[in-house]
Design an enzyme around this catalytic site. Structure first.
Site, PDB file in Angstrom:
ATOM      1  N   GLY A  43      -0.455  48.126  44.278  1.00  0.00           N
ATOM      2  CA  GLY A  43      -1.394  47.402  43.430  1.00  0.00           C
ATOM      3  C   GLY A  43      -1.202  45.909  43.618  1.00  0.00           C
ATOM      4  N   GLN A  48      -1.880  37.271  41.435  1.00  0.00           N
ATOM      5  CA  GLN A  48      -0.784  37.323  42.421  1.00  0.00           C
ATOM      6  C   GLN A  48      -1.169  36.703  43.765  1.00  0.00           C
ATOM      7  OE1 GLN A  48       0.084  41.733  41.754  1.00  0.00           O
ATOM      8  NE2 GLN A  48       2.099  40.930  42.277  1.00  0.00           N
ATOM      9  N   CYS A  91       7.551  44.798  41.949  1.00  0.00           N
ATOM     10  CA  CYS A  91       6.405  43.890  41.949  1.00  0.00           C
ATOM     11  C   CYS A  91       6.432  43.054  43.221  1.00  0.00           C
ATOM     12  CB  CYS A  91       6.485  42.988  40.719  1.00  0.00           C
ATOM     13  SG  CYS A  91       5.116  41.836  40.604  1.00  0.00           S
ATOM     14  N   LEU A  92       5.274  42.912  43.861  1.00  0.00           N
ATOM     15  CA  LEU A  92       5.221  42.146  45.104  1.00  0.00           C
ATOM     16  C   LEU A  92       5.525  40.668  44.894  1.00  0.00           C
ATOM     17  CD1 LEU A  92       2.106  43.817  46.804  1.00  0.00           C
ATOM     18  CD2 LEU A  92       4.536  44.330  47.122  1.00  0.00           C
ATOM     19  N   HIS A 133       0.563  47.881  34.769  1.00  0.00           N
ATOM     20  CA  HIS A 133       1.323  46.793  35.395  1.00  0.00           C
ATOM     21  C   HIS A 133       0.376  45.679  35.870  1.00  0.00           C
ATOM     22  CE1 HIS A 133       4.670  45.381  38.233  1.00  0.00           C
ATOM     23  NE2 HIS A 133       3.604  44.746  38.682  1.00  0.00           N
ATOM     24  N   GLU A 134      -0.694  46.070  36.577  1.00  0.00           N
ATOM     25  CA  GLU A 134      -1.623  45.070  37.115  1.00  0.00           C
ATOM     26  C   GLU A 134      -2.409  44.387  36.006  1.00  0.00           C
ATOM     27  OE1 GLU A 134      -1.070  44.251  40.052  1.00  0.00           O
ATOM     28  OE2 GLU A 134       0.047  46.041  40.599  1.00  0.00           O
ATOM     29  N   HIS A 137      -0.595  41.586  34.606  1.00  0.00           N
ATOM     30  CA  HIS A 137      -0.630  40.379  35.442  1.00  0.00           C
ATOM     31  C   HIS A 137      -1.799  39.469  35.056  1.00  0.00           C
ATOM     32  CE1 HIS A 137       2.531  40.561  38.409  1.00  0.00           C
ATOM     33  NE2 HIS A 137       2.221  41.779  38.807  1.00  0.00           N
TER      34      HIS A 137
HETATM   35 ZN    ZN Z   1       3.371  43.053  39.900  1.00  0.00          ZN
END
Ligand code: ZN
Length: 224
Positions: A43, A48, A91-92, A133-134, A137
């Site tokens: 995701g 991000q 998380c990226l 999660h997304e 963000h």
């Molecule tokens: Zn993340």
């Protein structure tokens, strides 16, 4: 476009709803999927990649060949939550860090798809987790904020390292100052522009797609 790392103000930004899908939007989404696959993620939220808008992309298979599994959520809203389940998240924007996070087990959400069509979706398991999660963000919330304090403590040294790396990049001039980055985010919020530039060697054409989707844009506005 690149995935921004911990320390970048975009990750603490409350993103704004999209009111229209400009011609650049689809190319932006495509680029986000590509970046997500390169980083082996499932995701990726707009914040991000430094875009202050409410949308994210998901493919729980993490496999670029599984294009049928690609999902785009625009202006998402979780309207129902049920149950509670703990699970590991990463998380990226916080590479190599993982921790247990409690999330609703099942959710129902409303969103718009890439063509601006509204839809409702009920989901559970990994999809429910990645969506929560997304969605966080888009409000400037990261998974470490939702971990138990004593468990975050164990990651704190790594989190501080990421922050230090970000500040060093700013000091070296390879990343703009917080003030400049915030001004860029504010400016984008006003213009709804998608400043997508192809990386060298990138074969995407970001100037196409002008003609399509006029109808779905209308639909998008109507359903607001
Ligand atoms: Zn993340």
């Amino acid at each position: 476009m690149e995935i921004v790392k911990y320390g970048h103000p975009a990750l603490r930004w409350k993103a704004k709803e999209l009111t229209e899908l400009t011609p650049d939007f689809k190319a932006t989404v495509r680029r986000m999927f590509d970046l997500m696959y390169e980083a082996r993620g499932i995701g990726l939220a707009a914040t991000q990649v430094g875009l202050p808008y409410r949308f994210f992309v998901v493919n729980t298979t993490a496999d670029p060949k599984e294009t049928d599994e690609e999902l785009v959520f625009i202006n998402p809203e979780i309207i129902r939550k049920k149950g509670n389940t703990e699970g590991e998240e990463g998380c990226l924007s916080l590479p190599e860090l993982y921790g247990e996070v409690a999330r609703a087990e099942e959710i129902v959400l409303e969103a718009y798809d890439i063509n601006g069509e509204g839809f409702e979706m009920e989901c559970s398991e990994i999809l429910a987790r990645v969506i929560q999660h997304e969605n966080d963000h888009l409000d400037g919330v990261m998974f470490i904020d939702r971990m138990k304090p004593d468990e975050v403590k164990e990651l704190q040294a790594n989190i501080d390292d990421l922050e230090t790396q970000f500040r060093q990049a700013q000091a070296a001039g390879t990343v703009a100052s917080d003030q400049v980055l915030r001004e860029q985010l504010s400016a984008m919020e006003k213009t709804f522009e998608f400043p997508v530039k192809a990386a060298p060697g990138d074969d995407h054409d970001f100037d196409n797609g002008e003609a399509d989707d006029e109808e779905s844009e209308d639909d998008f506005d109507e359903d607001e």
